[in-house]
Design an enzyme around this catalytic site. Structure first.
Site, short mmCIF file in Angstrom:
data_model
loop_
_atom_site.label_atom_id
_atom_site.label_comp_id
_atom_site.label_asym_id
_atom_site.label_seq_id
_atom_site.Cartn_x
_atom_site.Cartn_y
_atom_site.Cartn_z
CE LYS C 80 -1.65 7.60 0.28
NZ LYS C 80 -0.99 6.02 0.70
CB SER C 155 0.86 6.82 4.31
OG SER C 155 0.69 6.02 3.21
CB SER C 179 -0.60 3.17 3.54
OG SER C 179 0.88 3.21 3.85
#
Lengths: 98, 504, 500
Positions: C80, C155, C179
């Site tokens: 990420k 997210s 997330s």
């Protein structure tokens, strides 16, 4: 308890150093109002005698010994800087002094 | 642009001053408060930085153990209570020298609080002790350094741009804040100065900082307000920064009293603002309007765990505290039977520790004093060094004193021995042997020298025999010269009188 | 042999160990897959082929010389874009960091490198991790491999999408309010938020410091456990990191035995707002667990309905402070510096230009909640409610070993569907937020497709602090049963991506 006006948004944006254009102040104010309405229910909770939780894990006294460790090096420190002069970060003139 | 003032004596008659003193101390730790970057002086810009103190995304703080320890020790030395549990807090505001645009500090949970410091000031009625109450001492971090360029004076107004060096960002600071200092009356400037001076001495004795005001490792902000009488509510205060010496502390308080008084007397109000002290002109000038409405949006620092000093740890640290300097001075003065003046001389010569070490090793206070404020101070002065750098240990002095006591040396010889020791010729005894400086203990050579002296001056024997005992001085002098000072003058005199059949 | 990109991490390790395939081949296969499908999926913001292949080659060299390596050495991974990677761009999905190249590695990244895990690239995310759909990325949304017109969750949509698109067998995400878990649920993958303090946050750009955790993502429970064991553990650089042994997650993942366990269903999670198909799959999982010998108990966590409100006061407050460092001074975007403006103006213009709407919204909200006069009513009150929610968990875990719930109220919604209504977007987190507030571990694993739309549904498992192993034990048990029932992993039902 809720009720954020466009003036509030302008003031908060100033504190947060974000220049929100005039024509967007109402838009933000409206959305923030809706959010605040929703989170306002927090006031209904009976929190008398309840301690606030700032850390989810109950640790204390986490220390580091006073022993030097390697620094980044000047080149790496300045590598991402938008403007550099004399090995220092160059910034525009500061209004709000000392 | 100077403001009108009035005479201090007039001002202080009309108004009652209330002060608040904030002192920031830079700790002398090896590393910064929240990261392992070095704190050494003089490095090239931005070479002592890392993701943490540069405020790079993703970096996290880690608390310096010695920073916390020093904070507790400072609190204890100031008679504070040490928190059983406290946290760091974020003080949020934007400024280019702030890498994170928040300062990791402490807000409503300082590590030390409710203390006091007693200071002595000279008043018309003699020495008075004044208790300055201390609100709190807490931990925080220093900012980077801005250099302003392009403008006229190099100060911030009119500068075109600034250059920032973050080497000093994150240096550990302890902020010490007094409670409102009331009841000082006209002695406000003296109390302020005495407080800062006493505080500095304590910090130095704790060995937590080099507390050099001129270099900025100890910074003082002076807050002052006036009110008509001690019973009136507090007036509007001003905050004065750039107070870089003890002298400035006293002068700036005095000046602000007169400035506030002039305004209030003229029917104007005092503006709540931050002012800048100018030591050269002796005035303050206006800075930024101080707003108590500076909304710092404090909240507990989530990246750092609470600090809960155990009572055992606190007591361990209390045991490491040096004696309060003022208390120690009084104790030694009494124990050594010195007058205030003698003690002051000792202090001024900077030899208190040396004398104390010598006395602890067995020397008499008087002899120790004699040497350290006398001969050794003279040599130090001559060479332009501190007395401890002269390199004469108290063991050397003790040996010399012992030899003088049983006649092996006299004062004059002793100085030569000292010279030899300082020149690195060896120990006291080695120098005596090497230079042949021992007092002659054998009567034989002394009698020979006496005979020689009498022979050289035929009339003197008769003078002495007839009762003019002062004449003996010349003979003794001649013998001393002949023996290159290595005779025991008293013994020479004794032998001379014996020889001439005269008694003293 | 099965196509390399369809294999699980643990199978890939076996294949490498038996000499059937090299890490370079595996890594190249995944790079090829990314090149083939990522134009449609947009899981990756930056691909580092050279770096990944170089790391893979090193693993192969060490393997041939017999040097011992970590349990996942040679298996490539998507990271990420919120984690600092030295020399690789780290944007956090934001224009304000568009060209930022960190001078240091996050601790997790160092551990991955030391473990010989080639990093394929940085995955897409909602800007600064604020969102539940990855639509708030400044660089365009990620598309759910199950249906490219739908969101992959947020997210961390990029991380779970890259798994579901078979672009990587492993991924790393961060979880502040769901997330990792919510994207896992809507993409049919596995994601875990470890106990707060279980994985070092050093180098993970902070959103809400007291809620953020970094966590492992994969397609199976075992793979997730293996990755968990590589990244977890004490880090002195992170003062909130727990100095204790990592829970035995791999062993638990291999065990998968719920016989005699007490499993709690939270009365307050579910009902209105929860899609029927989601509820149906959840109910089936409950029955499945009972059949495996677990005892199902209904527990009440009466303060959970306040969790969303507390979260959306605490998070903006902390992030308003955490994001203050993005000011155009030391790194990142600088706008408006034409020589005439003050630094205050340049800062303000930079932040207005560099931050997206959602970020600005939350910063303003947080600034308000922390303001003098409002602190007690908002932030202060929220922190107290937080304690109450933690107490709910404590009471519940006196009765049961784990808690379960649907991970998200709905399956993947369409891109653009909830963009204009922030509150509607926030409701996606209603089930996942409580564990973040209490600092407890949580997992989402796939339990089937919803009948109405044939889109993945996730089950959330929650456990007490430092009992992360319980998640893997229960998860493995369910996964084994469902695999037997389906005959093939759920993801085999996902549509073929064009261009593959």
């Amino acid at each position: 308890m809720s009720g954020i006006s466009r003036d509030d948004v302008a003031h908060l944006a100033g504190l947060a150093r974000i220049s929100i254009p005039e024509d967007q102040l109402d838009h933000y104010a409206g959305q923030l109002d809706a959010i605040l309405d929703a989170v306002a229910q927090i006031s209904q909770a009976n929190t008398e005698d309840v301690p606030a939780m700032s850390h989810p894990i109950p640790m204390t006294n986490v220390f580091r010994e006073d022993v030097p460790s390697p620094s980044l090096g000047q080149a790496d420190a300045l590598a991402g800087a938008p403007a550099v002069e004399d090995a220092r970060f160059r910034v525009p003139r500061i209004l709000d002094q000392e | 642009m100077t403001e009108p003032t009035m005479k201090y004596s007039e001002a202080i008659e009309k108004f009652d001053p209330v002060m608040g003193l904030e002192v920031h101390v830079e700790l002398g730790t090896k590393t910064k408060m929240f990261c392992g970057c070095s704190t050494e002086f003089g490095a090239e810009p931005n070479t002592q930085v890392c993701p943490v103190c540069l405020g790079l995304p993703g970096a996290l703080p880690a608390v310096n153990h010695i920073g916390v320890e020093s904070a507790i020790r400072i609190g204890l030395a100031l008679n504070c209570e040490i928190a059983t549990w406290c946290r760091f807090a974020r003080k949020n505001y934007f400024y280019p020298d702030m890498p994170k645009n928040f300062q990791t500090s402490q807000y409503d949970e300082p590590i030390a609080f409710n203390g006091y410091l007693d200071v002595d000031i000279e008043t018309e009625e003699g020495t008075k002790t004044f208790r300055v109450e201390i609100e709190r001492a807490h931990m925080e971090e220093d900012t980077g350094k801005n250099t302003h360029l392009g403008g006229a004076t190099g100060r911030i107004h009119g500068a075109d741009y600034s250059l920032v060096d973050y080497n000093r960002a994150g240096i550990p600071l302890i902020e010490i804040v007094t409670k409102p200092i009331v009841g000082t009356g006209k002695y406000a400037p003296e109390v302020a100065k005495a407080y800062v001076s006493a505080l500095r001495e304590i910090l130095r004795s704790l060995d937590v900082s080099d507390v050099k005001m001129e270099q900025g490792s100890m910074r003082c902000d002076v807050n002052l307000s006036l009110r008509p009488t001690p019973e009136s509510p507090l007036g509007t205060r001003s905050e004065t920064k750039n107070v870089n010496s003890l002298r400035s502390v006293e002068r700036s308080v005095r000046y602000e009293v007169t400035r506030h008084a002039a305004r209030l007397t003229a029917g104007q109000t005092v503006v709540q603002e931050t002012r800048h002290w100018h030591e050269d002109t002796g005035v303050t000038t206006a800075g930024r309007p101080k707003s108590d409405a500076d909304d710092y949006r404090y909240f507990p620092e989530p990246d750092l765990m609470p600090i809960a000093p155990s009572r055992e740890w606190v007591e361990e640290l209390r045991a490491t505290l040096p004696e309060n300097p003022a208390v120690r001075r009084t104790r030694l003065m009494t124990s050594w039977n010195l007058s205030e003046l003698e003690m002051t001389n000792l202090m001024n010569a900077g030899v208190l520790e040396l004398v104390e070490a010598a006395v602890n090793a067995g020397m008499s206070p008087d002899s120790a004093r004699k040497w350290y404020t006398g001969e050794l101070a003279r040599v130090a002065n001559e060479r332009g060094v501190e007395v401890e750098e002269v390199g004469v240990g108290h063991d050397v002095l003790a040996r010399i004193e012992a030899l003088i006591a049983d006649g092996g040396l006299n004062d004059k010889l002793a100085r030569q021995v000292l010279e030899g020791v300082m020149a690195g010729e060896g120990s006291v005894d080695e120098v005596i042997a090497g230079r042949g400086l021992a007092v002659v203990s054998d009567d034989g050579p002394l009698l020979e020298a006496i005979d020689a002296a009498l022979a050289a001056d035929p009339e003197v024997a008769a003078k002495i025999a007839s009762g003019k005992l002062q004449a003996a001085g010349a003979v003794v002098g001649a013998v001393m010269k002949a023996t290159r000072g290595q005779a025991d003058a008293a013994r020479v005199r004794e032998l001379l009188f014996e020889k001439l059949g005269v008694s003293e | 042999m099965t196509e390399l990109i369809r294999m699980n991490a643990s199978d890939l390790v076996d294949a490498m160990n038996s000499g059937d395939v090299s890490s370079v081949e595996i890594t190249q296969a995944h790079l090829d897959r990314i090149a083939a499908v990522d134009a449609d999926v947009h899981a990756f913001l930056h691909v580092d082929a050279a770096g990944a292949l170089s790391a893979a080659a090193e693993v192969d060299a060490k393997r041939s010389s017999g040097e011992s390596q970590s349990v996942l050495a040679g298996v490539p991974l998507g990271l990420k874009d919120i984690l600092a990677t030295k020399g690789l761009p780290t944007t956090c999905g934001s224009k304000i960091l568009e060209n930022w190249i960190p001078p240091y590695d996050a601790t997790v990244v160092s551990r991955l490198r030391q473990a010989g895990i080639p990093i394929l690239g940085k995955t897409n995310m909602d800007e600064f991790a604020m969102g539940s759909s990855t639509e708030h990325s400044a660089f365009g949304p990620t598309h759910n491999p199950w249906d490219l017109e739908r969101i992959p969750g947020g997210s961390g949509g990029g991380s779970s999408a890259c798994l579901a698109a078979f672009e990587a067998p492993l991924a790393i995400g961060t979880d502040t309010g769901g997330s990792i878990r919510q994207p896992a649920a809507v993409t049919g993958t596995v994601g875990v938020k470890p106990t707060y303090g279980g994985v070092s946050r050093y180098g993970a750009v902070a959103l809400a410091s007291s809620l953020d955790q970094i966590g492992p993502c994969a397609r199976t429970v075992l793979d997730t456990a293996l990755l968990h064991s590589v990244i977890a553990g004490y880090d002195p650089m992170d003062s909130t990191s727990i100095n204790a042994a990592v829970p035995a997650v791999v062993e638990a993942a291999r065990r998968g035995d719920v016989q005699g366990m007490k499993i709690g269903i939270v009365r307050e999670i579910g009902g209105e707002g929860f899609q029927a198909g989601v509820q149906a799959r959840f109910d089936e999982s409950v029955a499945l667990l009972e059949n495996l010998g677990a005892e199902i108990v209904e527990v009440s966590c009466p303060n959970f309905p306040l969790a969303l409100a507390a979260y959306y006061l605490i998070l903006p407050s902390e992030c308003s402070s955490n994001l203050a460092k993005f000011d155009g001074i030391r790194f990142g975007l600088r706008v408006g510096d034409d020589g005439s403006k003050s630094v205050e103006q340049v800062m303000s213009e930079t932040r207005a230009a560099g931050f997206g709407d959602e970020v600005i919204r939350r910063i303003i909200l947080g600034t308000y909640a922390l303001s003098a006069g409002y602190y007690d009513a908002y932030y202060g009150q929220a922190q107290k409610v937080r304690t109450m929610i933690a107490q709910d968990f404590t009471r519940a875990f006196e009765e049961v070993d784990v808690l379960i719930s649907p991970t998200a109220p709905t399956t993947a919604f369409k891109i653009g569907e909830k963009l204009d209504d922030p509150m509607a977007m926030y409701l996606n987190d209603v089930a996942t937020i409580p564990v973040n507030l209490a600092g407890l571990p949580g997992m989402s694993l796939p339990i089937g497709l919803a009948d109405e739309d044939n889109l993945p549904v996730g089950l959330q498992i929650m456990a007490p602090a430092m009992a992360d192993d319980r998640l893997y034990n229960v998860g493995a048990a369910i996964e084994r049963e469902l695999l037997a029932k389906w005959g093939a992993p759920l993801l085999s039902k996902a549509p073929e991506l064009a261009g593959a």
